[in-house]
Scaffold this active site. Structure first.
Site, PDB file in Angstrom:
ATOM      1  CE  LYS A  24     -62.548 -13.287 -31.218  1.00 56.78           C
ATOM      2  NZ  LYS A  24     -62.061 -14.022 -30.033  1.00 56.78           N
ATOM      3  CG  HIS A  40     -65.462 -10.458 -33.533  1.00 56.64           C
ATOM      4  ND1 HIS A  40     -65.421  -9.613 -32.453  1.00 56.64           N
ATOM      5  CD2 HIS A  40     -66.104 -11.581 -33.094  1.00 56.64           C
ATOM      6  CE1 HIS A  40     -65.989 -10.195 -31.410  1.00 56.64           C
ATOM      7  NE2 HIS A  40     -66.405 -11.397 -31.779  1.00 56.64           N
ATOM      8  CG  ASP A  84     -67.855 -16.127 -26.105  1.00 60.06           C
ATOM      9  OD1 ASP A  84     -66.849 -16.844 -26.148  1.00 60.06           O
ATOM     10  OD2 ASP A  84     -67.883 -14.949 -26.524  1.00 60.06           O
TER      11      ASP A  84
END
Length: 531
Positions: A388, A413, A473
Site C-alpha cells: 500500500k 498493492h 484479514d
C-alpha cells in the site's frame, strides 16, 4: 586340566618369598571391579587361581572373578557380560584346541579387541608358543609350570594396565565422537532453554551415566546465577529464577564463577564456560562416582565447543531480532499512511499465529504446515499490506466506496508488496520472514475458488500462509471501523466467513478460526482485543 596333566602342574602357583597380594582396601567408589574370566576344565585350577588372586587389587579396584569350564561356556559369558578385562585361558578343554578356537571367536565374532587374553597351558607342545603368538591375537603365553603366585600377580596386573590404557583410548574416541555429534546438534538449536537442555543431555552421554545436572547462566554484572535448565532430581530448579542460596550445589557454583574455572569436588562437579560474547555459564553434574581424569578432559573439550555454540546461538538471536525489527519497520511504514486501521496488523499477527498452531493440532496440511511456517507466519503476516506504500493517498484514504478505477489501483498493492518482499527475500539464503511475507502479500486476496486477484490462483495453488491471512484479514477488517465502513456485529461477521468457506476462504482455515474464537472470545471482541 584333567589328572593326565597332574605331573605337569605340580609346581604351578607355588608360593614365593615375596608377598603376592597388593595392599587390600575397599574398592574406589568411582570404578567398578576388574572383571577376570578363568577358563579351564579343571576345578582345582579355578580354586587355586581364586586363592592366589583373592587379595589382589589394582588402582584401588579389586577383582571380580568369573569361571567357565569349556570354550563354549566362556564364549557365552563373554558375549553376555560387559567389561571383562582379562581372560586366563586354558588350551586343552573339551577339545585339544578349544582355547585357541575361543581366542579366535573373541576377536572375530564378538569383535572384542580390548579384552586381554593370556593363554595358560600345561602342555606347551600341544600349542607351540611361536605359532600361537603369530597366528592368534593373544596377549601373553604362559606354561602353568612357570606361573608362581608372584608371576601370576605380575601377569594379571600387566594385563589390567594394558586393558585400562585401551579402554581410555576407546572411551576417548567414543567421547570425542559424542562431543562432535552433540555440538553439531547444539548449533541447530535456537532457544536458550532448548540449548541448555541439549547441553545437559550431551554431558550425560559423555559421562555414560544418567547424571543429574543443572545449567546456570550468570548474567553480566553481579547477582545470583540464573537457572536456565535442569534435569533429574534437580528438575524442580528449572522453575526457579535464580539458584537458591541454601542449595547444596550453590557454594561450588559460586566458586566456579568467582575463580572462573571448573571445579571438581565430588559429588558437585561444576564446568565453567566463558564465551566470546562475554557470557559465563556453569554446568553442574553429580554422577554417582568421582569423575576420572579422562572424563574431566573430555568435558573440558566439550565446554570449548559449548562456548562456540552459545556464541552462535547469541548471534542467531541478534540476527533474528534484527530481522523482526526490519519486518516491524516495514509494517509500520505501510500503516503510517493508514492510521485508521489502528492495531489491525497486530491482531492479524496474533490470530494468524494461533490458526497455524490450531491447524497443526487438527492434523491439517502436514506437508505445507512446516515448522518454519508455524514459527514465522505471525510476524510475516504483518507485511500483508506493505504494498500500500505505492497506493495514492486519494485512493487509500478515501472515505466511502471506491470507483472501478480506484478499485484497480487498490488491487495493485498485492503485486507491489510481493515484488518488494521477493526482491528482499532473494538477498537472503534460505527461508525467512520476507519469504513468507512475499507469499502473504501477493496471495492474501486470492480466492479458494480461483475468483480472486492478482493471479486468479485456486486451492492449494495459493500458499498456505496466504490462505490463513486471507481469512484473518477479512475477519478483522469486518469487525473494526474503516474509512469506508462501520464495524459489523460479530454474528454477522461469523455468518459471512462461514458462507464464504470453500469459495473465498480455505474451509480448513475457517474451521480452525471458528474453533479458536469459540474457545476464546477475546480473539474477536473489539474492546477486549484492542491494541
Amino acid at each position: 586340566m584333567t589328572d593326565r596333566n597332574a605331573d605337569a602342574d605340580d609346581n604351578w602357583l607355588l608360593d614365593e618369598d615375596e608377598p603376592a597380594a597388593a595392599p587390600t582396601g575397599l574398592a574406589a567408589p568411582d570404578q567398578r571391579l576388574w572383571r577376570v574370566l578363568i577358563v579351564d576344565d579343571d576345578v582345582d585350577v579355578h580354586a587355586v587361581t581364586r586363592l592366589a588372586l583373592r587379595n589382589v587389587s589394582f588402582k584401588g579396584r579389586e577383582l571380580e572373578l568369573f569361571s567357565a569350564y569349556s570354550g563354549q561356556e566362556a564364549y557365552a559369558i563373554l558375549r553376555d557380560t560387559p567389561d571383562i578385562a582379562l581372560v586366563l585361558l586354558d588350551v586343552v578343554m573339551e577339545t585339544d584346541d578349544a582355547g585357541l578356537i575361543l581366542a579366535r571367536r573373541i576377536r572375530a565374532e564378538l569383535n572384542n579387541s580390548i579384552v586381554r587374553v593370556v593363554l595358560r597351558t600345561g602342555q606347551p607342545g600341544q600349542a607351540p608358543e611361536q605359532r600361537v603368538i603369530i597366528e592368534y591375537d593373544i596377549n601373553d603365553y604362559k606354561a602353568k609350570t612357570e606361573l608362581t603366585t608372584q608371576k601370576l600377580f605380575t601377569t594379571v596386573i600387566s594385563a589390567l594396565r594394558a586393558y585400562e590404557s585401551l579402554m581410555m583410548l576407546e572411551r576417548s574416541r567414543i567421547g570425542l565422537g559424542k562431543i562432535l555429534a552433540g555440538a553439531t546438534n547444539l548449533y541447530q538449536i535456537h532457544s536458550l532453554r532448548e540449548f541448555a537442555s541439549g547441553v545437559l543431555n550431551q554431558v550425560s552421554a559423555i559421562l555414560d551415566v544418567g547424571a543429574d545436572g543443572v545449567l546456570c547462566l550468570m548474567q553480566c554484572g553481579s547477582g545470583r546465577p540464573e537457572v536456565v535448565a535442569a534435569t533429574g532430581s534437580y528438575a524442580a530448579l528449572a522453575d526457579a529464577e535464580n539458584m537458591p542460596l541454601g542449595h547444596a550445589l550453590t557454594p561450588t557454583i559460586n566458586k566456579a564463577f568467582a575463580e572462573k574455572r571448573s571445579q571438581f569436588e565430588h559429588p558437585a562437579n561444576v564446568l565453567f564456560i566463558h564465551t566470546e560474547s562475554k557470557r559465563e555459564l556453569a554446568i553442574s553434574v553429580t554422577p554417582p562416582w568421582p569423575l576420572a581424569q579422562i572424563q574431566r578432559d573430555l568435558l573440558e573439550v566439550f565446554c570449548q565447543r559449548i562456548a562456540a555454540a552459545f556464541d552462535n546461538l547469541y548471534m542467531f538471536g541478534q540476527l533474528r531480532k534484527a530481522q523482526e525489527a526490519t519486518v516491524v519497520a516495514l509494517a509500520d511504514l505501510a500503516e503510517f499512511r493508514d492510521s485508521d486501521t489502528g492495531g489491525h496488523v497486530r491482531r492479524v499477527q496474533q490470530l494468524s499465529d494461533a490458526i497455524a498452531r490450531r491447524l497443526q493440532q487438527r492434523g491439517a496440511y502436514p506437508d505445507e504446515l512446516t515448522a518454519q511456517l508455524i514459527d514465522m507466519i505471525g510476524l510475516a503476516s504483518i507485511l500483508h499490506d506493505v504494498g500500500k506504500v505505492a497506493t495514492p493517498d486519494a485512493v487509500l484514504l478515501k472515505p466511502g466506496r471506491h470507483t472501478d478505477e480506484e478499485r484497480v489501483q487498490m488491487q495493485l498493492h498485492a503485486g507491489v508488496g510481493r515484488t518488494i518482499l521477493e526482491r528482499a527475500a532473494n538477498m537472503v539464503d534460505g527461508v525467512s520472514y520476507l519469504t513468507y511475507g512475499a507469499q502473504i502479500a501477493g496471495g492474501h486476496h486470492e480466492h479458494f475458488d480461483g475468483a480472486g486477484y492478482p493471479q486468479g490462483l485456486k486451492g492449494s495453488e495459493i500458499p498456505l500462509s496466504a490462505r490463513i491471512v486471507a481469512v484473518v484479514d477479512v475477519f478483522d477488517a469486518l469487525l473494526h471501523e474503516r474509512p469506508y465502513k462501520e464495524p459489523w456485529p460479530y454474528p454477522q461477521v461469523r455468518a459471512y466467513i462461514e458462507e464464504r468457506s470453500g469459495k473465498q476462504f480455505d474451509p480448513e482455515v475457517v474451521a480452525a478460526l471458528l474453533e479458536l474464537i469459540d474457545h476464546d472470545p477475546a480473539l474477536w471482541h473489539p474492546e477486549r482485543n484492542s491494541p
